[in-house]
Structure formats: C-alpha cells, structure tokens
Design a protein around this motif. Structure first.
Motif, short mmCIF file in Angstrom:
data_model
loop_
_atom_site.label_atom_id
_atom_site.label_comp_id
_atom_site.label_asym_id
_atom_site.label_seq_id
_atom_site.Cartn_x
_atom_site.Cartn_y
_atom_site.Cartn_z
N GLY A 314 -11.27 -4.67 -25.26
CA GLY A 314 -12.12 -4.45 -24.09
C GLY A 314 -13.28 -3.54 -24.38
O GLY A 314 -14.41 -3.79 -23.96
N LYS A 317 -15.94 -5.14 -26.58
CA LYS A 317 -16.68 -6.19 -25.87
C LYS A 317 -17.67 -5.61 -24.86
O LYS A 317 -18.82 -6.05 -24.78
CB LYS A 317 -15.67 -7.11 -25.16
N LYS A 318 -17.25 -4.59 -24.08
CA LYS A 318 -18.07 -4.10 -22.97
C LYS A 318 -18.45 -2.63 -23.07
O LYS A 318 -19.15 -2.13 -22.19
CB LYS A 318 -17.33 -4.34 -21.65
N TYR A 322 -16.18 -0.87 -19.71
CA TYR A 322 -14.89 -1.54 -19.59
C TYR A 322 -13.97 -0.77 -18.64
O TYR A 322 -13.17 -1.37 -17.91
CB TYR A 322 -14.25 -1.64 -20.98
N ASP A 341 -2.00 -1.65 -17.18
CA ASP A 341 -2.50 -2.32 -18.37
C ASP A 341 -1.77 -1.87 -19.63
O ASP A 341 -1.58 -2.64 -20.56
CB ASP A 341 -3.99 -2.07 -18.53
N SER A 404 -8.26 -8.84 -21.79
CA SER A 404 -9.03 -7.61 -21.87
C SER A 404 -10.50 -7.90 -22.15
O SER A 404 -11.39 -7.26 -21.56
CB SER A 404 -8.46 -6.71 -22.97
N MET A 405 -10.77 -8.89 -23.01
CA MET A 405 -12.15 -9.20 -23.35
C MET A 405 -12.88 -9.89 -22.20
O MET A 405 -14.09 -9.75 -22.03
CB MET A 405 -12.18 -10.09 -24.60
N GLY A 407 -12.13 -9.22 -19.07
CA GLY A 407 -12.27 -8.26 -18.01
C GLY A 407 -11.42 -8.54 -16.79
O GLY A 407 -11.58 -7.93 -15.74
#
Length: 409
Positions: A314, A317-318, A322, A341, A404-405, A407
């Motif tokens: 996550g 990626k963000k 995130y 999570d 997670s990627m 979102g």
C-alpha cells in the motif's frame, strides 16, 4: 566507424584492383574505404552468424598478428567460439585427423598436470612434457575444446591468414573476412571492407559479430520454447505462481512473484518433507509433529511477513496517502481500522496451523492404536491437503496484497 579508423586503407601503390568498388577516394596517398559498403556487408555477416548461432553452429576466429591476438582471444571467449591467435599450423583443418591427435595429447597432458602426474615423473621427462604442453597451449589453446571442423570461420586479416583461408575454401567452409584495399574480395563468402591494421577497427568489427552471436544464444533460450525434463517442471511451477499472483494482485503482480512463490514453496515443501520422513511417525506419540509448519511460531512468522508485505504494498503504491483510508468515516476509528488490516493476514497463521494440527492429531491417534506401519497411507493422503494448504495461504496472501494496492478496505 570513422572514429575507429575503419575507412583507412593501404597506400595507393599497395592495392588490389578488385577492391575498386569498395574504395571511395584517395587522400594523401591512401585509399579511403567506402563505409556504406562496409556497413552493408557487415550487416549481412551479422545476419549470417546470428542464423548460424541460432542453429548451434560452431565458429572459429582466426587472427595471428601480435597486435590483434588479444582482441581475437577476447572476442572468441566472449562469444564462446574457438580461436587461433598465435600461429596457423599448416593443415590444421585439411589434415584434421593429425590436429585431433594433437588435441587429444594436449588434453591428456593438461589432465596429468592438473592431477600432479607430471610431478611424479623424473625431472628430465617432466621438463620435456611441460615444454611440449607449453607449445601445444600456445598454438592449440584456443581450439582445445573443438571436436570437429568449424561451421563458419571468421578471418581478421586475409593476407596474413591466407593459408587458413585456402584450407577453408578447399573444405567448403563458409568464411567471413576483413579485407583491406590490398586484398581479394572474391575469395571469402562475405568480405567486409575495413582497415585490418588498426586495433580499434578490428575490435569494432569483431564486437558487431560477437554481439550477433551472443544475441542468438539468448534468443534460443527464450522461455517461450517448450521445456523438457526438470526444466519443464520448474517452468510449470513458476507459471503457476505467476498465475496465482496475477489473478489476485493484478497487472502489477511482477515484483510480488518471488514473495508469493517463496511462501507457497516453503509451506508446500516443508509439509511434504514432514509427511514423507518415516522416522517422524515413531516420534509422533512423544509430541513431535511431522511438518515444520505445525509450529504456531512458524505460521505466525509467515503471517507477520504477509502483514509487512500488505502494508508495504500500500505504501509503495500510494505513499503516505495510503493511511488516509484509516480515518474514514471518522478519525476515531483509526486504531480499529489499523488493527483490522493487521489481523487479516495474521489470521492466516491460525488457518494454516489449525489444518495441519488436525491432520497430525489424526496420525497421532492412529499410531497410538495400531502398529506404526498402518498410518503410512494416511500420511500420503495428507500430502494432498498439504498442497491445498500451501495454495490457500499463498492465494490469500496475494489477495491481501492486491487489496492493499487497490486501496479497498
């Protein structure tokens, strides 16, 4: 090519009239080679060696002048070709039976030297054999692994290696020659007009040919070709893991294939090894279970690695944005959302441990009630469930990473 001096020919007095089509001008008493022709024939030569290398053909590179010897050896070793860079021994190809006998003698002497056999001989005999070995190494060292006539011969200097060229013509072996303005372009199958005296020119031409050979070697190892034997098995396993990763994570699955594959193979191999080792059965009543992943500590460690991968996916990626999803719909839920999570991947450990523990307990009961030979078929049946457990763990781990990627919460 101009920077390498490929265009410089010999003096105008030392030229072969047949080279006229390959000469573009005269300058200060020196013929200038037409580099357009050079590029054309070099391209044809590269195409030829690429096709030949793709079919597994053998190459021999010949260049015996002192200043080009190192370049020839370097190029041949890089392309895994045979080479002659010291002296061309007359009849090296046309009298191949004699050359082959010398190569056998050379290999035997090298073996004797490596095993210390020469040191056990009298000093006089040992010195004589060492001189013979040195002589063979000098002239045959580049072809010591050649088991037959080459399929294509690359000759650096036509004038210097005229004997080698004549032997190739006699035997019908295709040749590629670097030809300067004093050479005969009709003798070789492909003649590349170029300066055969400048080291930079020779290296440039050899680099192009070697690159073509190496490119062909990589092309024949294309993973799209049909694998066999053990390669077939490993290709299948890798493709299987890729499919699992791509299905769960999406198009950005590539970097996560090693992680998912490691998880799957560790659980799969460890469970199978535990189930297949027969001496474990005897120790089961004393509290030792067969599979390494039956230990709650091991499964929790695997789950923690998945949790770390979950958050890392996550963040990579963000970025820090995130964490924005954890304060939705209200910042008060921040700890609860993070805990949720965190515990999702952690729950994998209890699934894995519970399944394995149930299988092992069945075996423990059977060992306690009947002789130890009876539970063996049950252990083999457990192999199937072990594979399913590994697949479930790897699939869910990939699903969590994909989640997670993306979102999703």
């Amino acid at each position: 090519m101009m920077e390498a001096g490929v265009h410089f020919g010999h003096g105008t007095r030392k030229w072969n009239p047949k080279m006229a089509p390959y000469i573009s001008a005269k300058r200060k008493g020196i013929h200038i080679i037409n580099l357009t022709r050079t590029a054309r024939f070099l391209s044809e030569a590269c195409d030829l060696v690429f096709d030949a290398a793709s079919k597994g053909k053998q190459f021999l590179i010949v260049g015996t002048k002192n200043k080009e010897a190192d370049s020839v050896a370097w190029a041949a070793i890089r392309a895994r070709c045979h080479y002659v860079n010291k002296k061309w021994l007359g009849g090296m190809l046309t009298n191949w039976s004699t050359t082959e006998t010398r190569l056998h003698k050379f290999r035997d002497l090298r073996t004797e030297q490596k095993t210390g056999g020469l040191n056990r001989l009298p000093k006089r005999d040992a010195a004589m054999l060492k001189r013979q070995l040195s002589h063979l190494q000098k002239y045959l060292g580049g072809i010591k692994y050649m088991t037959g006539l080459p399929d294509i011969v690359i000759i650096v200097d036509q004038h210097e290696e005229y004997t080698a060229l004549q032997e190739c013509i006699t035997l019908g072996i295709p040749t590629i020659c670097l030809i300067d303005t004093n050479c005969d372009p009709d003798l070789a199958d492909i003649s590349i007009p170029a300066n055969d005296d400048a080291i930079s020119s020779i290296r440039l031409i050899l680099n192009k040919l070697v690159f073509a050979i190496c490119s062909a070697a990589l092309a024949v190892r294309n993973p799209q070709t049909i694998p066999t034997g053990g390669q077939n098995f490993f290709e299948y396993v890798l493709e299987f893991i890729r499919d699992v990763s791509k299905t769960q994570i999406g198009e950005e699955y590539g970097p996560w294939v090693p992680f998912i594959g490691t998880m799957f193979l560790f659980i799969f191999v460890s469970n199978w090894s535990g189930a297949l080792l027969p001496w474990k059965i005897i120790q089961l009543p004393h509290g030792e279970l067969a599979a390494p992943t039956n230990d709650i500590n091991t499964t929790v460690a695997l789950a923690l690695l998945t949790s770390v991968a979950y958050f890392y996916a996550g963040l990579s990626k963000k970025g820090l944005s995130y964490f924005g999803k954890y304060i939705q719909p209200t910042p008060i839920l921040l700890p609860i959302n993070i805990l949720e999570d965190f515990t999702k991947p952690l729950s994998l450990s209890f699934r894995l441990f519970g399944n394995i523990l149930a299988d092992e307990l069945v075996v423990v009961v059977l060992v306690s009630l009947v002789p130890s030979v009876v539970p063996i078929p049950v252990m083999f049946l457990g192999l199937f469930t072990s594979g399913i457990q590994a697949l479930i763990f790897a699939t869910l781990a990939a699903a969590y990473i994909g989640e997670s990627m993306e979102g999703h919460h």
